[in-house]
Structure formats: structure tokens, C-alpha cells
Design a protein around this motif. Structure first.
Motif, PDB file in Angstrom:
ATOM      1  N   GLY A 216       0.819  -1.215   0.000  1.00  0.00           N
ATOM      2  CA  GLY A 216       0.000   0.000   0.000  1.00  0.00           C
ATOM      3  C   GLY A 216       0.847   1.255   0.000  1.00  0.00           C
ATOM      4  N   ALA A 218       1.709   3.290  -2.586  1.00  0.00           N
ATOM      5  CA  ALA A 218       1.561   4.255  -3.682  1.00  0.00           C
ATOM      6  C   ALA A 218       1.153   5.631  -3.172  1.00  0.00           C
ATOM      7  CB  ALA A 218       0.538   3.749  -4.696  1.00  0.00           C
ATOM      8  N   ARG A 219       0.668   5.704  -1.939  1.00  0.00           N
ATOM      9  CA  ARG A 219       0.232   6.999  -1.389  1.00  0.00           C
ATOM     10  C   ARG A 219       0.164   6.904   0.134  1.00  0.00           C
ATOM     11  NH1 ARG A 219      -6.185   6.261  -2.811  1.00  0.00           N
ATOM     12  NH2 ARG A 219      -6.798   5.704  -0.688  1.00  0.00           N
ATOM     13  N   GLY A 222       1.854   4.630   3.608  1.00  0.00           N
ATOM     14  CA  GLY A 222       2.782   3.677   2.975  1.00  0.00           C
ATOM     15  C   GLY A 222       3.844   4.384   2.153  1.00  0.00           C
ATOM     16  N   LEU A 239       4.735  -1.769  -3.184  1.00  0.00           N
ATOM     17  CA  LEU A 239       3.658  -2.665  -3.624  1.00  0.00           C
ATOM     18  C   LEU A 239       2.312  -1.954  -3.511  1.00  0.00           C
ATOM     19  CD1 LEU A 239       3.253  -6.406  -2.692  1.00  0.00           C
ATOM     20  CD2 LEU A 239       1.292  -4.869  -2.591  1.00  0.00           C
ATOM     21  N   ASP A 240       1.500  -2.038  -4.557  1.00  0.00           N
ATOM     22  CA  ASP A 240       0.129  -1.519  -4.474  1.00  0.00           C
ATOM     23  C   ASP A 240      -0.718  -2.200  -5.533  1.00  0.00           C
ATOM     24  OD1 ASP A 240      -2.187   0.321  -3.977  1.00  0.00           O
ATOM     25  OD2 ASP A 240      -0.674   1.437  -2.845  1.00  0.00           O
ATOM     26  N   LEU A 262       0.239  -5.572  -7.437  1.00  0.00           N
ATOM     27  CA  LEU A 262      -0.608  -6.749  -7.245  1.00  0.00           C
ATOM     28  C   LEU A 262      -1.555  -6.478  -6.089  1.00  0.00           C
ATOM     29  CD1 LEU A 262       0.464  -8.546  -4.551  1.00  0.00           C
ATOM     30  CD2 LEU A 262       2.298  -9.043  -6.112  1.00  0.00           C
ATOM     31  N   VAL A 310      -8.167  -7.608   3.427  1.00  0.00           N
ATOM     32  CA  VAL A 310      -7.015  -6.719   3.177  1.00  0.00           C
ATOM     33  C   VAL A 310      -6.243  -6.462   4.473  1.00  0.00           C
ATOM     34  CG1 VAL A 310      -6.275  -4.410   2.433  1.00  0.00           C
ATOM     35  CG2 VAL A 310      -8.179  -5.551   1.254  1.00  0.00           C
ATOM     36  N   ASN A 311      -6.973  -6.157   5.557  1.00  0.00           N
ATOM     37  CA  ASN A 311      -6.312  -5.676   6.782  1.00  0.00           C
ATOM     38  C   ASN A 311      -5.740  -6.779   7.664  1.00  0.00           C
ATOM     39  OD1 ASN A 311      -6.869  -2.673   6.680  1.00  0.00           O
ATOM     40  ND2 ASN A 311      -8.944  -3.448   6.552  1.00  0.00           N
ATOM     41  N   PRO A 383      -1.593   3.592  14.342  1.00  0.00           N
ATOM     42  CA  PRO A 383      -1.797   5.036  14.171  1.00  0.00           C
ATOM     43  C   PRO A 383      -3.107   5.490  14.803  1.00  0.00           C
ATOM     44  CG  PRO A 383      -1.253   3.970  12.068  1.00  0.00           C
ATOM     45  CD  PRO A 383      -1.561   2.882  13.056  1.00  0.00           C
ATOM     46  N   THR A 388      -4.387  11.909   6.142  1.00  0.00           N
ATOM     47  CA  THR A 388      -4.205  11.249   4.836  1.00  0.00           C
ATOM     48  C   THR A 388      -5.523  11.346   4.068  1.00  0.00           C
ATOM     49  OG1 THR A 388      -5.008   9.091   5.546  1.00  0.00           O
ATOM     50  CG2 THR A 388      -2.650   9.500   5.819  1.00  0.00           C
ATOM     51  N   MET A 390      -7.423   8.928   3.553  1.00  0.00           N
ATOM     52  CA  MET A 390      -8.400   8.119   4.293  1.00  0.00           C
ATOM     53  C   MET A 390      -9.151   9.000   5.299  1.00  0.00           C
ATOM     54  SD  MET A 390      -7.649   4.644   6.534  1.00  0.00           S
ATOM     55  CE  MET A 390      -7.581   3.302   5.393  1.00  0.00           C
ATOM     56  N   THR A 391      -8.419   9.842   6.042  1.00  0.00           N
ATOM     57  CA  THR A 391      -9.074  10.659   7.063  1.00  0.00           C
ATOM     58  C   THR A 391      -9.670  11.939   6.471  1.00  0.00           C
ATOM     59  OG1 THR A 391      -6.863  11.456   7.660  1.00  0.00           O
ATOM     60  CG2 THR A 391      -7.840   9.810   9.090  1.00  0.00           C
TER      61      THR A 391
HETATM   62  P1  NAD Z   1      -4.706   5.162   2.138  1.00  0.00           P
HETATM   63  O1  NAD Z   1      -6.071   4.741   1.751  1.00  0.00           O
HETATM   64  O2  NAD Z   1      -4.285   6.566   1.848  1.00  0.00           O
HETATM   65  O3  NAD Z   1      -3.623   4.178   1.482  1.00  0.00           O
HETATM   66  C1  NAD Z   1      -3.774   2.780   1.520  1.00  0.00           C
HETATM   67  C2  NAD Z   1      -3.015   2.169   0.360  1.00  0.00           C
HETATM   68  O4  NAD Z   1      -3.217   0.758   0.413  1.00  0.00           O
HETATM   69  C3  NAD Z   1      -3.540   2.650  -1.005  1.00  0.00           C
HETATM   70  O5  NAD Z   1      -2.469   3.032  -1.835  1.00  0.00           O
HETATM   71  C4  NAD Z   1      -4.265   1.446  -1.536  1.00  0.00           C
HETATM   72  O6  NAD Z   1      -4.296   1.358  -2.973  1.00  0.00           O
HETATM   73  C5  NAD Z   1      -3.465   0.300  -0.895  1.00  0.00           C
HETATM   74  N1  NAD Z   1      -4.251  -0.938  -0.890  1.00  0.00           N
HETATM   75  C6  NAD Z   1      -5.539  -1.099  -0.510  1.00  0.00           C
HETATM   76  N2  NAD Z   1      -5.919  -2.360  -0.726  1.00  0.00           N
HETATM   77  C7  NAD Z   1      -4.850  -3.025  -1.221  1.00  0.00           C
HETATM   78  C8  NAD Z   1      -4.633  -4.354  -1.643  1.00  0.00           C
HETATM   79  N3  NAD Z   1      -5.628  -5.259  -1.609  1.00  0.00           N
HETATM   80  N4  NAD Z   1      -3.430  -4.697  -2.125  1.00  0.00           N
HETATM   81  C9  NAD Z   1      -2.429  -3.788  -2.200  1.00  0.00           C
HETATM   82  N5  NAD Z   1      -2.563  -2.502  -1.793  1.00  0.00           N
HETATM   83  C10 NAD Z   1      -3.789  -2.125  -1.333  1.00  0.00           C
HETATM   84  O7  NAD Z   1      -4.588   4.812   3.685  1.00  0.00           O
HETATM   85  P2  NAD Z   1      -3.605   5.412   4.807  1.00  0.00           P
HETATM   86  O8  NAD Z   1      -4.365   6.418   5.593  1.00  0.00           O
HETATM   87  O9  NAD Z   1      -2.297   5.773   4.236  1.00  0.00           O
HETATM   88  O10 NAD Z   1      -3.478   4.124   5.773  1.00  0.00           O
HETATM   89  C11 NAD Z   1      -2.396   3.221   5.705  1.00  0.00           C
HETATM   90  C12 NAD Z   1      -2.556   2.185   6.801  1.00  0.00           C
HETATM   91  O11 NAD Z   1      -2.648   2.828   8.077  1.00  0.00           O
HETATM   92  C13 NAD Z   1      -3.833   1.346   6.670  1.00  0.00           C
HETATM   93  O12 NAD Z   1      -3.569   0.025   7.100  1.00  0.00           O
HETATM   94  C14 NAD Z   1      -4.774   2.017   7.623  1.00  0.00           C
HETATM   95  O13 NAD Z   1      -5.792   1.148   8.062  1.00  0.00           O
HETATM   96  C15 NAD Z   1      -3.835   2.415   8.734  1.00  0.00           C
HETATM   97  N6  NAD Z   1      -4.325   3.500   9.572  1.00  0.00           N
HETATM   98  C16 NAD Z   1      -4.505   4.754   9.092  1.00  0.00           C
HETATM   99  C17 NAD Z   1      -4.961   5.759   9.929  1.00  0.00           C
HETATM  100  C18 NAD Z   1      -5.141   7.181   9.455  1.00  0.00           C
HETATM  101  O14 NAD Z   1      -5.522   8.026  10.268  1.00  0.00           O
HETATM  102  N7  NAD Z   1      -4.898   7.503   8.187  1.00  0.00           N
HETATM  103  C19 NAD Z   1      -5.248   5.477  11.261  1.00  0.00           C
HETATM  104  C20 NAD Z   1      -5.053   4.179  11.719  1.00  0.00           C
HETATM  105  C21 NAD Z   1      -4.578   3.204  10.878  1.00  0.00           C
END
Ligand code: NAD
Length: 447
Positions: A216, A218-219, A222, A239-240, A262, A310-311, A383, A388, A390-391
Motif C-alpha cells: 500500500g 503508492a500513497r 505507505g 507494492l500496491d 498486485l 485486506v487488513n 496510528p 491522509t 483516508m481521514t
Molecule cells: P490510504 O487509503 O491513503 O492508502 C492505503 C493504500 O493501500 C492505497 O495506496 C491502496 O491502494 C493500498 N491498498 C488497498 N488495498 C490493497 C490491496 N488489496 N493490495 C495492495 N494494496 C492495497 O490509507 P492510509 O491512511 O495511508 O493508511 C495506511 C494504513 O494505516 C492502513 O492500514 C490504515 O488502516 C492504517 N491506519 C490509518 C490511519 C489514518 O488516520 N490515516 C489510522 C489508523 C490506521
């Protein structure tokens, strides 16, 4: 989505209004910049009780000089010798006169030992340090952090941890309790104390020669993790999902790494990773994550299943495949991504909360076995509210509450999670195993 409130409170009218109205007053945190300054001031080393810890050489290598103006940037209290309630009075006596003088964005670090199951007086006193640390974190303000590190063995095993917690890299890590194991036998590939003894300059690229795979990437978080590991010298594999191919390629090119597109939930994902990395890897960061929020009563199976897959399920599958194939080299690191939603729970997120709590179970169970069998540590970052995409998608009111409901009264940045991951991935962090480290500014949710 910029935190406009934080920017406003940094202006003169903002300071005036927030003070008059009693509103949260977040401090702009000092974060790490390459070649930039460290913490602003010196270090004050205090001791409560009778300690046998040889801490001075380790502290000398943090790069912080002794505090000479009564405004320390960091206070380290060695409370490893506190064995009873009387000893806690020494803790109070040591901290009481100095807490107010700690610099803005400064650090208060308490060192303890694991509570002794055979000595309930020692156990009570050492557990008390946890309550003190978490309470002080909630009252100290001005961007200062307070953490407790419990050492089972020598101070050298905690060096990478102390250097992280006493630097701007840990700006958003507060109210945490981190256990450091004994790690008597340095695993092959781990640094021993001598490797990190040359001072901060020699530690600039500690991951040189190591290969890191970040899912994950790409953005968001990650991408920041990949960037930080590359900064520290690692060769990164980004990887994304195939839909994010262009972004993954852009990130990989910028970092001099490679992209691997993938879907991590695909049955062949583990095999594809092994094919892409025939010589194995050193650092595996399970960061990919998704949300599909809805209350359980309204949640059909097709919103439950992908979040668990996924998670959590793909994390288990990929980890098993790579460990079973011996792809993670000795001295390797696995860092998984939990969330405060997996610790405190969150309405509308039974699927996500279950998956992120599952990560905690996975880490605690696997960590000792992976270290014994493969020389690989397994930890998680959890976190809190991180700025991001997501938020940014969270409704305004909930987003604003998420930002403020922590001791630092602001959201974290992807870089905060990335720096925490880089510390766990550090060659000197071999004694940090099975830990769930929250990067949440000491969120009010959960312990
Ligand atoms: P995001 O949505 O910005 O990025 C997630 C990345 O994962 C994306 O690039 C997406 O394409 C990739 N992804 C999703 N499904 C996938 C799959 N099946 N295979 C490969 N890649 C896949 O999310 P983020 O905010 O950067 O969060 C990153 C991690 O941190 C996540 O696990 C999220 O649950 C966790 N998290 C985030 C927050 C927050 O406040 N942003 C808080 C707690 C936990």
C-alpha cells in the motif's frame, strides 16, 4: 486537508482567542528534517532509587549535550531501581522541580523495569510508573511527549529506542509503554551496541544494504514509510494494487526502488513477492488497508469480508508464505499496521476494529517464535488520527474531533508513522519485539 485550526492558533489573534475562550492550543511540533537540528536544548539525566543501569554512555550517543540553562529539551528519569511505594516518592522528588521547565516539543522519558510477578511491591511500584507517565502526558502540553521504556536487560539493548524517543522523529508518540527485551545474543544481521557507538552522523543510513517491501505504498502512510526507509538507506519495493500502478511507479522512481503491482489479497500474492525478490528481503511492512464503515446491524457480508481480507487475512497469509520460504533474512523486521480502532473500538467500524485488533493478536503470538526460529522481530504501529486521504474523507465534525482528542490536540502526519516504522526496522532494534506502538499523540481513545 490542512489543519486550519492549528495554523490559526499559531497567529497572534489565534493565540489571544484560544486563551480567552479556553480552546485547545496545539503547539506546532518540531519534526525531523534531514540535516536539520535535533531537539532544542540539552538533556537532564535524573535517577530515582538505586539504579545499576549503565545509562550514561548510551545517553552520550543521543547527540544531546548536558542541559546547562535549566530549560532541558529532554529529561530522562532512570526509575529502574524503584522497588516500592517509598521509591515513588523519589520519582516525584526528581520530576516535580523540572517538569515545568522542559522546552516546547521536549521529551520526558521514564525508564523502568518489567513488573516482577514474584514481588508485588516491586510490581506495584513499576506499574505505578505507567499511570504516572500516561497522566503526565495528558497534562504537560506545549507539544511535549512523555513515554515509559521498560528494560529487561542492559541499557545498550534500548539504544535505538532511546535515540528515537529523544529525537524529533518521535514528535507524535506520547503516552506509550515500550518493553525492551534482553536480546543477549545479537541476531545475525542485528547491530550490537558498538555498531551504533560512532554517534549520530554514522547512523545516517542504518538500512544500507537492506531490502524493504512496503504494501500500500503508492500513497498516504505507505508512501511516507517507503520514503523514510529509502532515506535510511534501504532499497524499497513499492507494492500496491494494479489500479494504483502509475502512483506506485512514480513513488518507486523517486526513491530509486521498484514497483510491484498486485492485489495483496490475491491467492498468488505471496508467490509473486517471492518471484520479485529471489534473494529475499529484510523488512516487510504490512501497511495496505481499507475501510468499509457501517454499523454491524447494517453491514452486509460484502462490506465485512474485504476489510478482514485486506487488513488481516492477507497479512497472515503473506507473513506465513515469506517466513515459511525463509525469505526474511536473519535480522529481519516485520512491521504490521494496527489502529487505535483496534484498541478502543469505533462505532461503524466493527469490521475494521476486528481486523486491526487481529493484528495485535498476530504480533503478540508470532513475535517470540519468529525471533527464535528466524531471527526476525514482529511489531505493529497503531496510528491514531493521521492526516491522509483516508481521514480527509471523514465527515468534518468527526474529523475535527479526531484531530483534537489527543494530548497534542492535533492530527499526526504520515511521516510520524514512517519514523516509528524506521525505528522498529533499525538494525539496533533487535530487542524490540512483540510491541504495539501507538502513533496517536496519546489519543483519548483506548489506554
Ligand atoms: P490510504 O487509503 O491513503 O492508502 C492505503 C493504500 O493501500 C492505497 O495506496 C491502496 O491502494 C493500498 N491498498 C488497498 N488495498 C490493497 C490491496 N488489496 N493490495 C495492495 N494494496 C492495497 O490509507 P492510509 O491512511 O495511508 O493508511 C495506511 C494504513 O494505516 C492502513 O492500514 C490504515 O488502516 C492504517 N491506519 C490509518 C490511519 C489514518 O488516520 N490515516 C489510522 C489508523 C490506521
Amino acid at each position: 486537508m490542512a489543519d486550519r485550526y492549528l495554523s490559526f492558533t499559531g497567529t497572534a489573534p489565534g493565540r489571544f482567542l484560544t486563551r480567552r475562550l479556553g480552546l485547545p492550543r496545539p503547539a506546532a511540533l518540531t519534526r525531523h528534517t534531514p540535516g536539520g537540528p535535533g531537539l532544542d536544548g540539552g538533556l537532564l539525566h535524573l535517577t530515582a532509587g538505586t539504579s545499576t543501569l549503565d545509562l550514561a554512555p548510551v545517553l552520550a550517543r543521543t547527540g544531546l549535550g548536558a542541559d546547562d540553562d535549566g530549560r532541558p529539551a529532554a529529561v530522562v528519569l532512570d526509575a529502574t531501581g524503584v522497588r516500592d511505594v517509598d521509591g515513588l516518592a523519589d520519582v516525584h522528588a526528581a520530576l516535580h522541580p523540572v517538569v515545568r521547565s522542559v522546552a516546547t516539543s521536549g521529551r520526558i522519558l521514564v525508564l523502568g523495569t518489567p513488573p516482577d510477578p514474584d514481588d508485588h511491591h516491586q510490581a506495584a511500584a513499576q506499574q505505578a510508573l505507567e499511570g504516572l507517565t500516561r497522566s503526565l502526558g495528558k497534562e504537560t502540553g506545549r507539544g511535549r511527549t512523555v513515554n515509559l521504556v521498560r528494560l529487561a536487560g542492559a541499557a545498550a539493548a534500548a539504544e535505538s529506542t532511546l535515540r528515537f524517543l529523544l529525537s524529533p522523529k518521535s514528535a507524535y508518540v506520547s503516552g506509550q509503554v515500550i518493553d525492551i527485551g534482553t536480546a543477549p545474543d545479537t541476531a545475525p544481521g542485528d547491530a550490537d551496541a558498538d555498531d551504533t557507538a560512532a554517534g549520530p552522523g554514522a547512523d545516517d543510513r542504518p538500512l544500507t544494504g537492506r531490502t524493504a517491501l512496503v504494501t500500500g505504498a503508492a500513497r498516504g502512510i505507505g508512501e511516507a514509510v517507503a520514503e523514510t526507509l529509502a532515506r535510511d538507506g534501504a532499497r524499497v519495493v513499492v507494492l500496491d494494487v494494479p489500479q494504483a500502478e502509475q502512483d506506485a511507479a512514480r513513488v518507486a522512481e523517486r526513491l530509486g526502488g521498484t514497483a510491484l503491482t498486485l492485489d495483496i489479497t490475491a491467492a498468488h500474492a505471496g508467490r509473486r513477492i517471492l518471484e520479485a525478490l529471489p534473494d529475499g528481503l529484510d523488512i516487510l511492512v504490512h501497511n495496505a488497508g481499507i475501510t468499509r464503515d457501517r454499523r454491524l446491524a447494517n453491514m452486509p457480508a460484502d462490506r465485512w469480508a474485504p476489510v478482514l481480507d485486506v487488513n488481516l487475512a492477507s497479512v497472515l497469509r503473506t507473513t506465513d508464505t515469506l517466513l515459511d520460504a525463509g525469505a526474511l533474512r536473519p535480522g529481519g523486521r516485520i512491521v504490521a499496521t494496527s489502529s487505535i480502532a483496534g484498541i478502543a473500538g469505533n462505532a461503524g467500524q466493527t469490521n475494521y476494529g476486528a481486523a486491526k485488533a487481529g493484528i495485535i493478536g498476530l504480533v503478540r503470538s508470532l513475535a517470540p517464535r519468529a525471533l527464535a526460529a528466524h531471527g526476525v522481530t514482529v511489531n505493529a504501529v497503531a496510528p491514531g488520527f493521521i492526516e491522509t486521504r483516508m481521514t480527509a474523507a471523514v465527515p468534518l465534525f468527526i474529523r475535527e474531533a479526531g484531530r483534537r482528542m489527543n494530548s497534542l490536540a492535533q492530527g499526526g502526519l504520515p511521516a510520524d508513522v514512517a519514523e516509528t516504522t524506521a525505528w522498529l526496522a533499525h538494525p539496533g532494534s533487535g530487542a524490540v519485539n512483540g510491541q504495539i506502538v501507538r502513533v496517536c499523540g496519546q489519543s483519548l481513545l483506548g489506554a
